[in-house]
Write an enzyme that holds these catalytic residues in place. Structure first.
Site, PDB file in Angstrom:
ATOM      1  N   ASN A 104      -4.581-113.608  14.555  1.00 39.77           N
ATOM      2  CA  ASN A 104      -5.549-113.908  15.648  1.00 39.77           C
ATOM      3  C   ASN A 104      -6.008-115.149  15.398  1.00 39.77           C
ATOM      4  O   ASN A 104      -6.902-115.230  14.379  1.00 39.77           O
ATOM      5  CB  ASN A 104      -6.434-112.867  15.790  1.00 39.77           C
TER       6      ASN A 104
ATOM      7  N   ALA B  58      -8.454-116.928  16.645  1.00 41.44           N
ATOM      8  CA  ALA B  58      -9.904-116.700  16.873  1.00 41.44           C
ATOM      9  C   ALA B  58     -10.693-115.975  15.765  1.00 41.44           C
ATOM     10  O   ALA B  58     -11.794-115.946  15.713  1.00 41.44           O
ATOM     11  CB  ALA B  58     -10.184-116.143  18.288  1.00 41.44           C
ATOM     12  N   CYS B  59      -9.851-115.404  14.468  1.00 41.31           N
ATOM     13  CA  CYS B  59     -10.548-114.661  13.779  1.00 41.31           C
ATOM     14  C   CYS B  59     -10.765-115.568  12.345  1.00 41.31           C
ATOM     15  O   CYS B  59      -9.709-115.959  11.956  1.00 41.31           O
ATOM     16  CB  CYS B  59      -9.674-113.414  13.538  1.00 41.31           C
ATOM     17  N   GLY B  60     -11.819-115.558  11.903  1.00 40.06           N
ATOM     18  CA  GLY B  60     -11.911-116.298  10.701  1.00 40.06           C
ATOM     19  C   GLY B  60     -11.143-115.741   9.364  1.00 40.06           C
ATOM     20  O   GLY B  60     -10.608-116.483   8.513  1.00 40.06           O
TER      21      GLY B  60
ATOM     22  N   ARG C  46      -7.641-116.706  10.003  1.00 35.88           N
ATOM     23  CA  ARG C  46      -7.402-118.317   9.735  1.00 35.88           C
ATOM     24  C   ARG C  46      -7.193-118.559   7.998  1.00 35.88           C
ATOM     25  O   ARG C  46      -6.769-119.061   7.737  1.00 35.88           O
ATOM     26  CB  ARG C  46      -8.230-119.155  10.403  1.00 35.88           C
TER      27      ARG C  46
END
Length: 137
Positions: free
Chosen positions: A8, A10-12, A15
């Site tokens: 995802n 949007a997920c740190g 990433r």
């Protein structure tokens, strides 16, 4: 080595995990699971490969977990899988699959033992430093 990450962007944590995989020299298959959710069967395979229960894969934060009443122990494993299939945002992430195993990589450095050439040092987006020394034997 084939590395697949259910990601995802949007997920740190997701990433950071993807960055660690790439920094280790791998070119992973990236599946943005909110755009391309796993089938119910694939979800069951991933849960089995991680040796966890469906409840352990549920994500609470930023999901319909509370409004669906998923904390209630009345829900069976099959029903929880049905909820994750219907609402992929309920699937915790990132999940990484390699020939060395499949794992929910929370924290992100949990990915390192799954890689052939893991980085020994990494700085996460928030500035946290990760040092990794592979276990011998």
């Amino acid at each position: 080595m084939t590395v697949t990450i259910y990601h995802n962007p949007a997920c740190g944590t997701s990433r950071n995990t993807l960055a660690m995989i790439r920094a280790s020299g791998e070119d992973p298959v990236v599946i943005e699971y909110l755009k391309t959710p796993p089938s119910r069967e694939r979800l069951m395979e991933l849960i089995a490969a991680m040796s966890i229960t469906p409840r352990e894969l549920l994500r609470e934060k930023g999901t319909p977990y509370a409004e669906l009443g998923l904390a209630d122990p009345k829900w069976s494993d099959d029903e929880l899988i049905d909820f994750m299939f219907a609402h992929p945002i309920l699937i915790n992430r990132p999940i990484v699959e390699t020939p060395k195993g499949t794992r929910l990589c929370r924290p992100s450095e949990a990915v390192l033992p799954l890689l052939d050439n893991p980085v020994s040092e990494f700085v996460k987006e928030d500035g946290e430093r990760v040092a990794y020394v592979p276990r011998q034997g």
